[in-house]
Design a protein around this motif. Structure first.
Motif, mmCIF file in Angstrom:
data_model
loop_
_atom_site.group_PDB
_atom_site.id
_atom_site.type_symbol
_atom_site.label_atom_id
_atom_site.label_comp_id
_atom_site.label_asym_id
_atom_site.label_seq_id
_atom_site.Cartn_x
_atom_site.Cartn_y
_atom_site.Cartn_z
ATOM 1 N N PHE A 279 0.869 -1.165 0.000
ATOM 2 C CA PHE A 279 0.000 0.000 0.000
ATOM 3 C C PHE A 279 0.913 1.223 0.000
ATOM 4 O O PHE A 279 1.806 1.335 0.840
ATOM 5 C CB PHE A 279 -0.897 0.037 1.236
ATOM 6 C CG PHE A 279 -1.890 -1.086 1.291
ATOM 7 C CD1 PHE A 279 -1.773 -2.078 2.246
ATOM 8 C CD2 PHE A 279 -2.930 -1.154 0.389
ATOM 9 C CE1 PHE A 279 -2.677 -3.117 2.305
ATOM 10 C CE2 PHE A 279 -3.847 -2.182 0.444
ATOM 11 C CZ PHE A 279 -3.717 -3.168 1.409
ATOM 12 N N ASN A 280 0.646 2.157 -0.906
ATOM 13 C CA ASN A 280 1.444 3.377 -0.998
ATOM 14 C C ASN A 280 2.940 3.057 -1.087
ATOM 15 O O ASN A 280 3.770 3.727 -0.485
ATOM 16 C CB ASN A 280 1.172 4.285 0.219
ATOM 17 C CG ASN A 280 -0.285 4.670 0.289
ATOM 18 O OD1 ASN A 280 -0.939 4.836 -0.737
ATOM 19 N ND2 ASN A 280 -0.801 4.811 1.498
ATOM 20 N N THR B 125 4.614 0.864 0.269
ATOM 21 C CA THR B 125 5.204 0.436 1.532
ATOM 22 C C THR B 125 4.810 -1.007 1.797
ATOM 23 O O THR B 125 3.625 -1.345 1.826
ATOM 24 C CB THR B 125 4.696 1.313 2.702
ATOM 25 O OG1 THR B 125 5.069 2.651 2.447
ATOM 26 C CG2 THR B 125 5.325 0.861 4.011
ATOM 27 N N ASN C 219 -0.925 -4.504 12.591
ATOM 28 C CA ASN C 219 0.336 -4.395 11.880
ATOM 29 C C ASN C 219 1.414 -5.100 12.712
ATOM 30 O O ASN C 219 2.021 -4.516 13.605
ATOM 31 C CB ASN C 219 0.669 -2.905 11.700
ATOM 32 C CG ASN C 219 1.901 -2.670 10.851
ATOM 33 O OD1 ASN C 219 2.755 -3.527 10.725
ATOM 34 N ND2 ASN C 219 1.985 -1.467 10.289
ATOM 35 N N PRO D 173 3.855 2.365 9.288
ATOM 36 C CA PRO D 173 2.409 2.130 9.241
ATOM 37 C C PRO D 173 1.998 1.461 7.935
ATOM 38 O O PRO D 173 2.729 1.506 6.945
ATOM 39 C CB PRO D 173 1.818 3.546 9.343
ATOM 40 C CG PRO D 173 2.890 4.438 8.808
ATOM 41 C CD PRO D 173 4.201 3.780 9.155
ATOM 42 N N VAL D 174 0.838 0.817 7.945
ATOM 43 C CA VAL D 174 0.302 0.216 6.730
ATOM 44 C C VAL D 174 -1.149 0.653 6.590
ATOM 45 O O VAL D 174 -1.870 0.782 7.579
ATOM 46 C CB VAL D 174 0.409 -1.323 6.764
ATOM 47 C CG1 VAL D 174 -0.351 -1.926 7.918
ATOM 48 C CG2 VAL D 174 -0.063 -1.923 5.451
ATOM 49 N N THR D 175 -1.563 0.923 5.366
ATOM 50 C CA THR D 175 -2.920 1.407 5.110
ATOM 51 C C THR D 175 -3.731 0.320 4.419
ATOM 52 O O THR D 175 -3.289 -0.284 3.444
ATOM 53 C CB THR D 175 -2.889 2.672 4.231
ATOM 54 O OG1 THR D 175 -2.132 3.680 4.911
ATOM 55 C CG2 THR D 175 -4.300 3.183 3.983
ATOM 56 N N ASP E 13 -9.746 4.679 3.764
ATOM 57 C CA ASP E 13 -8.548 3.953 4.179
ATOM 58 C C ASP E 13 -8.473 3.884 5.696
ATOM 59 O O ASP E 13 -8.970 4.778 6.397
ATOM 60 C CB ASP E 13 -7.272 4.639 3.659
ATOM 61 C CG ASP E 13 -7.205 4.635 2.143
ATOM 62 O OD1 ASP E 13 -7.343 3.562 1.551
ATOM 63 O OD2 ASP E 13 -7.028 5.733 1.561
ATOM 64 N N TYR E 14 -7.817 2.829 6.185
ATOM 65 C CA TYR E 14 -7.558 2.668 7.616
ATOM 66 C C TYR E 14 -6.064 2.416 7.793
ATOM 67 O O TYR E 14 -5.492 1.539 7.138
ATOM 68 C CB TYR E 14 -8.350 1.499 8.198
ATOM 69 C CG TYR E 14 -9.834 1.771 8.254
ATOM 70 C CD1 TYR E 14 -10.422 2.290 9.396
ATOM 71 C CD2 TYR E 14 -10.640 1.537 7.141
ATOM 72 C CE1 TYR E 14 -11.780 2.557 9.439
ATOM 73 C CE2 TYR E 14 -11.993 1.808 7.179
ATOM 74 C CZ TYR E 14 -12.564 2.317 8.336
ATOM 75 O OH TYR E 14 -13.902 2.582 8.373
ATOM 76 N N THR E 15 -5.436 3.192 8.678
ATOM 77 C CA THR E 15 -4.002 3.060 8.895
ATOM 78 C C THR E 15 -3.734 2.326 10.198
ATOM 79 O O THR E 15 -4.222 2.719 11.263
ATOM 80 C CB THR E 15 -3.320 4.442 8.923
ATOM 81 O OG1 THR E 15 -3.556 5.096 7.668
ATOM 82 C CG2 THR E 15 -1.826 4.298 9.141
ATOM 83 N N THR F 194 -0.916 1.148 12.890
ATOM 84 C CA THR F 194 0.434 1.460 13.362
ATOM 85 C C THR F 194 0.801 0.484 14.475
ATOM 86 O O THR F 194 0.137 -0.543 14.655
ATOM 87 C CB THR F 194 0.489 2.911 13.883
ATOM 88 O OG1 THR F 194 -0.370 3.032 15.021
ATOM 89 C CG2 THR F 194 0.044 3.884 12.804
#
Length: 281
Positions: free
Chosen positions: A15-16, A18, A50, A100-102, A137-139, A141
């Protein structure tokens, strides 16, 4: 070497640009396995987290603690300057990035399936209780997890076959491990029926229906006015309904009942005291 902590299922996602690891955990009635009788409600708790970020934070905390110990020992003359510099460099270089991951919200809507005995449950067989996706989106961490709660109402479990069942949740290409649920022909035969109604009331509270929980509490109190659990359920229902005045009144009633019914108890009703204090602020 990667250490994976408490993983139910995992996959590497991009995602993005990453790369991060997202893990799923499924609990049935807050456990990995449970036994109920037909016609009792079931709560499914799905956690998305995560793993890499959570592990990195745990790892970094340990490294920083070792750096503190190293500093203390160095000040006590336990290291030569060369040894100190070398050890410090090793520790500092071992600190991991917390990335972080989305997760796209659409995957939680169109790509989420609850499997009972590996067969997808239809949407009319369960309730989305909390954390219904409303964002794009949900991030996730190191300290932010996404928890989704699903409820299977009693009229649905009443139709299930007696015996052992498996439960699994799929989110897009991610899957949890299998949880287990046993439907028993007779369960807790000696358990008071009122306790089952209390559990049902909290099921409705967890699934966003405080009005139904209030109806159950009132039904119980109509026959047993001093039923402490029912008084507390009623207070909790009013709190969810944001009727703080009524909630405070019923928490105070519950506290009074507790002291009346437990005159020699050294154990304070911390939950009731904290709720009252919060509402009186």
């Amino acid at each position: 070497m990667k250490y994976l902590i408490g993983i139910a299922g995992f996959i590497l996602l991009l995602f993005n640009h990453t790369e991060a690891q997202v893990s799923l955990r499924l609990l049935v009635n807050y456990s990995y396995t449970d036994t109920i009788s037909a016609g009792e409600p079931v709560l499914l708790e799905l956690q998305l987290y995560n793993t890499e970020a959570e592990y990195a934070t745990i790892h970094n905390t340990a490294v920083r603690r070792n750096l503190e110990i190293l500093e203390q020992e160095n000040s006590q003359g336990k290291w030569t300057q060369e040894e100190y510099d070398e050890e410090r460099e090793i520790l500092e270089n071992s600190i991991k990035p917390v990335v972080p991951v989305t997760i796209p919200g659409h995957a939680l809507l169109s790509g989420l399936y609850i499997l009972l005995d590996e067969v997808p449950l239809g949407y009319n067989n369960y309730i989305r209780c909390t954390a219904y996706p409303e964002q794009d989106d949900y991030t996730l961490t190191d300290n932010v997890r996404l928890t989704m709660l699903f409820g299977i109402p009693p009229e649905k479990t009443a139709q299930w076959v007696i015996g052992s069942h498996t439960v699994r949740v799929i989110v897009d290409s991610l899957s949890t491990d299998t949880a287990h649920l046993v439907i028993a022909p007779v369960l807790n035969d000696t358990e008071p029926a009122d306790i089952k109604f209390i559990r049902l009331g909290y099921f409705y509270l967890d699934c966003g229906d405080p009005t139904e929980a209030l109806i159950i509490a009132d039904r119980l109190l109509s026959t047993t006015p001093d039923f402490l659990d029912a008084v507390t359920l009623k207070a909790d229902a009013y709190l969810v309904m944001e009727d703080n005045d009524q909630a405070l009144e019923w928490y105070k009633k519950a506290l009074g009942l507790f002291h009346l019914q437990n005159p020699n108890s050294y154990e304070l009703p911390e939950y009731l005291l904290s709720q009252i204090a919060a509402l009186q602020e």
